[in-house]
Design an enzyme around this catalytic site. Sequence first.
Site, PDB file in Angstrom:
ATOM      1  N   THR A  87       2.444  -3.081  -0.241  1.00 53.20           N
ATOM      2  CA  THR A  87       1.745  -2.217   0.791  1.00 53.20           C
ATOM      3  C   THR A  87       2.098  -0.777   0.230  1.00 53.20           C
ATOM      4  O   THR A  87       3.259  -0.470  -0.515  1.00 53.20           O
ATOM      5  CB  THR A  87       2.566  -2.505   2.064  1.00 53.20           C
ATOM      6  OG1 THR A  87       2.026  -3.619   2.574  1.00 53.20           O
ATOM      7  CG2 THR A  87       2.192  -1.387   3.101  1.00 53.20           C
TER       8      THR A  87
ATOM      9  N   ARG B  61      -4.814 -13.214   9.582  1.00 51.07           N
ATOM     10  CA  ARG B  61      -3.672 -12.813   9.642  1.00 51.07           C
ATOM     11  C   ARG B  61      -3.324 -11.314   9.487  1.00 51.07           C
ATOM     12  O   ARG B  61      -3.920 -10.582   8.951  1.00 51.07           O
ATOM     13  CB  ARG B  61      -2.786 -13.273   8.429  1.00 51.07           C
ATOM     14  CG  ARG B  61      -1.165 -12.935   8.818  1.00 51.07           C
ATOM     15  CD  ARG B  61      -1.039 -11.911   7.546  1.00 51.07           C
ATOM     16  NE  ARG B  61       0.524 -11.800   7.359  1.00 51.07           N
ATOM     17  CZ  ARG B  61       0.830 -10.679   7.012  1.00 51.07           C
ATOM     18  NH1 ARG B  61       0.171  -9.763   6.393  1.00 51.07           N
ATOM     19  NH2 ARG B  61       2.441 -10.405   6.748  1.00 51.07           N
ATOM     20  N   VAL B  62      -2.714 -10.623  10.602  1.00 47.73           N
ATOM     21  CA  VAL B  62      -2.428  -9.295  10.407  1.00 47.73           C
ATOM     22  C   VAL B  62      -0.706  -9.393  10.606  1.00 47.73           C
ATOM     23  O   VAL B  62      -0.095  -9.855  11.290  1.00 47.73           O
ATOM     24  CB  VAL B  62      -2.844  -8.562  11.874  1.00 47.73           C
ATOM     25  CG1 VAL B  62      -2.334  -7.120  12.023  1.00 47.73           C
ATOM     26  CG2 VAL B  62      -4.365  -8.612  11.941  1.00 47.73           C
ATOM     27  N   GLY B  63      -0.369  -8.343   9.643  1.00 50.63           N
ATOM     28  CA  GLY B  63       0.953  -8.101   9.376  1.00 50.63           C
ATOM     29  C   GLY B  63       1.686  -7.086  10.410  1.00 50.63           C
ATOM     30  O   GLY B  63       1.084  -6.640  11.251  1.00 50.63           O
ATOM     31  N   ASP B  64       2.770  -6.477   9.712  1.00 49.84           N
ATOM     32  CA  ASP B  64       3.416  -5.154  10.652  1.00 49.84           C
ATOM     33  C   ASP B  64       2.596  -3.944  10.141  1.00 49.84           C
ATOM     34  O   ASP B  64       2.568  -3.045  11.227  1.00 49.84           O
ATOM     35  CB  ASP B  64       4.789  -5.052   9.879  1.00 49.84           C
ATOM     36  CG  ASP B  64       5.020  -5.138   8.451  1.00 49.84           C
ATOM     37  OD1 ASP B  64       4.339  -5.815   7.786  1.00 49.84           O
ATOM     38  OD2 ASP B  64       5.403  -3.882   8.173  1.00 49.84           O
TER      39      ASP B  64
ATOM     40  N   THR C 136       7.618  -1.403   4.574  1.00 47.27           N
ATOM     41  CA  THR C 136       6.883  -2.608   3.795  1.00 47.27           C
ATOM     42  C   THR C 136       8.030  -3.776   3.528  1.00 47.27           C
ATOM     43  O   THR C 136       9.363  -3.737   3.562  1.00 47.27           O
ATOM     44  CB  THR C 136       6.763  -1.636   2.227  1.00 47.27           C
ATOM     45  OG1 THR C 136       6.615  -2.763   1.425  1.00 47.27           O
ATOM     46  CG2 THR C 136       7.926  -0.972   1.771  1.00 47.27           C
ATOM     47  N   GLY C 137       7.354  -5.149   3.300  1.00 45.15           N
ATOM     48  CA  GLY C 137       7.792  -6.323   3.234  1.00 45.15           C
ATOM     49  C   GLY C 137       7.270  -7.307   3.984  1.00 45.15           C
ATOM     50  O   GLY C 137       6.160  -6.917   4.444  1.00 45.15           O
TER      51      GLY C 137
HETATM   52  N1  ASP Z   1       4.138  -5.730   5.182  1.00 48.68           N
HETATM   53  C1  ASP Z   1       2.918  -6.144   4.625  1.00 48.68           C
HETATM   54  C2  ASP Z   1       2.330  -7.182   5.171  1.00 48.68           C
HETATM   55  O1  ASP Z   1       3.176  -8.271   5.669  1.00 48.68           O
HETATM   56  C3  ASP Z   1       3.333  -6.518   3.177  1.00 48.68           C
HETATM   57  C4  ASP Z   1       4.088  -5.370   2.448  1.00 48.68           C
HETATM   58  O2  ASP Z   1       4.602  -4.438   3.033  1.00 48.68           O
HETATM   59  O3  ASP Z   1       4.228  -5.630   1.096  1.00 48.68           O
HETATM   60  O4  ASP Z   1       1.230  -7.220   5.335  1.00 48.68           O
END
Ligand code: ASP
Length: 302
Positions: free
Chosen positions: A165, A193-196, A215-216
């Site tokens: 990200t 799917r939706v992340g953070d 990020t993560g």
């Molecule tokens: N946080 C992002 C997600 O889970 C991925 C990332 O930060 O690399 O969609």
Amino acid sequence: MHWVLPKPVFPVCLPVIAVHGGATVFEKKYHPTILDVVKKAAKMSMYALEQGGSALDAVETAIWILEETSLFTAGLGASKNRDGEIELDAMIMDGNRLQSGAVMAVQNIAHPISLARYVLERTSNSQIVGTGANKLYEQMLAEGYRNETSYHRTERPIITQGCDTVGAIVVDKNGLIVSGSSTSGWPGKLPGRVGDSPIVGAGVYANDIAGASCTGKGEQILRITMGRMSVFHVEQGLSVQESAETVMAELRQKTSGEAGLILVDRLGNVAIQYDTPHMPVALISKDMKDIYCSMTPKWPVG
Ligand code: ASP
């Protein structure tokens, strides 16, 4: 692991810009290119401010450039979901007004960060998903808010393990904070799917005290509302460094998660914290002679 910041840089003169390209592992041969682009993003973001642009302009500029490079799993470099399709998430938050705009699972666009800003500035909503976001994109183009940009994707080499990200935080000369991020999420994710990253207080948060861009693994970051909590700790009197360390420790202890974040307060103090091998970051402030930029935890001290 934390970054050792050189004394002459902090406290800094506003404005301050911090840009990141994800907490992950990047293949070594791509490190110089990655550093060049995060540097360019920070430089162009500062240029936007120097030309009279706002902190929103500066964050959009930085993220737009990273979306354009095809190097990161965001914008033109997006990775595909389980069904081979690309769905993008992005968010931008104006800390002074506590207002944000986000798009989720939007398809066939190159720059979801601009659409997220459109949601913030031109609608009375904050989060738009899927086909609704694509309809809004058509409306944005019809209004001339932004021009159509080429959606040409080339198959790119896999240069990272997992996901990377992109994000940026800008504190303008008056201490106003804007934070943002953009991603395609994890390769092979479930459709929808939706992340953070596009969720207020999870991947991104900003108020009048501090701003965070994380990020993560989104599923883990969401569980501790990492962005909001990092800013909360600053409100409670911790330094940005202590706050960043606190949320990273909580993430590890409670979710076994690996992640990274940039955290900047309204005075321009910056913390960069991550427990992955790499997190490319570029940092620039008004009084810096050069941009500080690194893949690894140590700034060039001295
Ligand atoms: N946080 C992002 C997600 O889970 C991925 C990332 O930060 O690399 O969609």
